[in-house]
Enzyme design. Sequence first.
Site, PDB file in Angstrom:
ATOM      1  N   CYS A  16     -59.896  56.824  98.127  1.00 11.76           N
ATOM      2  CA  CYS A  16     -59.860  55.620  99.039  1.00 11.76           C
ATOM      3  C   CYS A  16     -59.572  55.907 100.458  1.00 11.76           C
ATOM      4  CB  CYS A  16     -58.830  54.773  98.299  1.00 11.76           C
ATOM      5  SG  CYS A  16     -57.154  55.293  98.219  1.00 11.76           S
ATOM      6  N   CYS A  19     -56.254  57.603 101.204  1.00  8.90           N
ATOM      7  CA  CYS A  19     -56.200  59.061 101.039  1.00  8.90           C
ATOM      8  C   CYS A  19     -56.676  59.677 102.412  1.00  8.90           C
ATOM      9  CB  CYS A  19     -57.034  59.515 100.128  1.00  8.90           C
ATOM     10  SG  CYS A  19     -56.655  59.038  98.439  1.00  8.90           S
ATOM     11  N   ASP A 419     -83.818  49.221 117.108  1.00 10.47           N
ATOM     12  CA  ASP A 419     -84.964  50.157 117.657  1.00 10.47           C
ATOM     13  C   ASP A 419     -86.021  49.384 117.778  1.00 10.47           C
ATOM     14  OD1 ASP A 419     -86.308  52.762 117.747  1.00 10.47           O
ATOM     15  OD2 ASP A 419     -86.872  52.357 115.837  1.00 10.47           O
ATOM     16  N   ASP A 622     -85.377  52.165 111.610  1.00 10.66           N
ATOM     17  CA  ASP A 622     -86.020  52.390 110.489  1.00 10.66           C
ATOM     18  C   ASP A 622     -86.396  54.044 110.530  1.00 10.66           C
ATOM     19  OD1 ASP A 622     -88.125  52.494 112.348  1.00 10.66           O
ATOM     20  OD2 ASP A 622     -89.507  52.092 110.924  1.00 10.66           O
ATOM     21  N   ASP A 626     -83.049  57.049 114.373  1.00  7.37           N
ATOM     22  CA  ASP A 626     -82.185  55.940 114.266  1.00  7.37           C
ATOM     23  C   ASP A 626     -80.932  56.306 113.191  1.00  7.37           C
ATOM     24  OD1 ASP A 626     -83.821  54.554 116.023  1.00  7.37           O
ATOM     25  OD2 ASP A 626     -85.125  53.983 113.992  1.00  7.37           O
TER      26      ASP A 626
END
Length: 731
Positions: A16, A19, A419, A622, A626
């Site tokens: 988690c 941690c 973008d 996409d 990116d």
Amino acid sequence: MPSESPLRLDIEGMTCASCVGRVEKALRKVEGVREASVNLATETATVLAPGVPAARLLQAVEQAGYHARVHAEATPPEAPKPGISRETLHLWLAVLLSLPLAAPMLLMPFGIHWALPGWAQWLLATPVQFWLGARFYRAGFAALRARSGNMDQLVALGTSAAYGLSVYHLLASAHGPHAPPLYFESSAVVVTLILLGKWLEARAKRQASAAIRALQALRPATARVLRDGVETQVAVDAVAVGDTVVVLPGERIPVDGVILEGRSHCDESLLSGEALPVAKAAGDAVTAGAVNGEGRLRLRTTAVGAETMLARIVRLVEDAQAKKAPIQRIVDKVSAVFVPVVIAIALVTLLGWGLARGDWTQALLNAVAVLVIACPCALGLATPAAVMAGTGVAARAGILIQDVEALETTQRLRTVAFDKTGTLTVGKPALLGLHAAEDDADTLLALAAGLQQGSEHPLAKAVLSAAHDRGIAPAAVSDITAVPGRGVRGRGPAQALRLGSTRWMEELGLDLSSLQKQAQDAMADGRTLAWLAAETSTGWQVRGLLAFGDAPRPQAAEAIAALRALGIRPLLLTGDTREAALALARAVGLHADEVQAGLLPQEKLEAIRALAAREAVGMVGDGVNDAPALAAATVGFAMGSGTDAAMQAAAITLMRPDPRLVADAIDLSRRCVRKIHQNLFWAFIYNVVGLPLAALGWLDPMLAGAAMALSSVSVVSNALLLRRWTPRAHD
């Protein structure tokens, strides 16, 4: 051996965000460590510690309760193993064992009173408590050793109290005539619900590491190397700088290099954001991961392995993901204070009743009632219930939330950067301008379509698509030949034809002045030009001009307006030219000062980091180029029509290529976070009211369990109200 550069460590045992904090704290305590950043997604730590031996860093991690080893750079993240995972198996087992225990509470509203015998409840609850719930005991003790409180401690404490009291009652009344009050269902259901939350976290972590695998998959496994005049297929890792590599048409380029021989077009859209294939000739540089077009190329290798642009992008994604989570989990913060307070109240209750009344049995029951009412059932449900409802309604709207924490984070966004290619635009070239010098436009298009028949070039497809849409049949053209880096030639019905770039037309000595104004206007809008020329008795003459561009998505303008209505500033970050970017900006409603063009992946990443340093920023993209920016943004949005790398690096994937879904995701996040806060209020109000009543002896453990169940019903019912939400974007 001392490390003079950032050292990467593989960390095992983290479960988690807390941690991550403990490992970072342990590493930063080592003398000489300047900075330490832990990546939960890839289970690695990046440590800047000049002069510090790696063994000391490994020892610090081991002492913190985790395992570590020096990271092997050539080793990619492991893919998830096929079949059901251990976490999923444990969750299903917990559900199957807990359902019979929860059945009486579920059936009671229907007037059905049924319950399993006490011994059967004990048999079902015990494996849930001590086998499936063992992880909470381990994590709770680890946090205790670190002198901190967390959710695991609340789960272990509350469920142990309910389970222990149930066992006590079951044994004490073994020979009695009445059925004892048991709370096995409380302990089992709480463990099951928290396991569900842990499963969601593990799923998000696996998806985050998949982004690195998607990027690495772009590099071919083999390369065709020319040695002693013979082409040999070798593993890409065996290629050295200076080697000559041969790339055939349609193949993906395996290394960074410079072209020695050949002409072609290379599709670099995954790396540079450029929508159209780029003409390449001798002396031009090419990058690993790009797709070669129609020509055969010979390259001189300039970078291999970890030094290629593709490998650097992989590292950028890893580094961006390694940043610390922007929001600390609300429940973990509160539980650090809540746990000792509840224990103190329980001890005061036990001693107060025992010393004052001398009835230590009643004192114990009252103390346990305090622990039962404090059992974090509603507290554990507060966030997961809202998350499950929110992600469910989002999926139906076409919004896939891959990182559950994004539901808490997206509502803070104040800026969203887009973008250009494939995000606000369609992502493929279209014929946007057609200007005839002498003939009509239909004749010009018919000749151009005739020259492009059978070609797989993106511009050829755009011409053929435009002709098809207008119902124009391609002209009869023969002897068609592609001229790499120039265009295409052939013989029409009565004359030789050429269709190609401005450079080719100038080489042929054509006079382009008749269409110069149209060409300048098209270039000002960032269009790609192609000229059609015909050979006459007096030489070559221009017949027409074709202008290509990437058309805006139909919903792009509405998406920008929707963001502004939410009080969010939209931006455009693109690797394309500024002319093309400004033309798109005018079409979708962006201002000139909201556009940054000509950005490489590293520059796009730096722009996002600069924005994120000031405010919460979202990134929508996409492509592979990116991916680093998507990972560095507060929240990354990937278009589902894009690459796997972009979708895996992003926290949210838009399953339809509709940018309006970005505003929908932000709106849903705001509603979901409000529900989380409301749920936390209801979860705590029961404790605020119930704890004093239990401590005063006015609330026995059975009523405490009922109050705890009622708080859970309130939380779930409130979360289900999210199902009424409807998106702006519709099919």
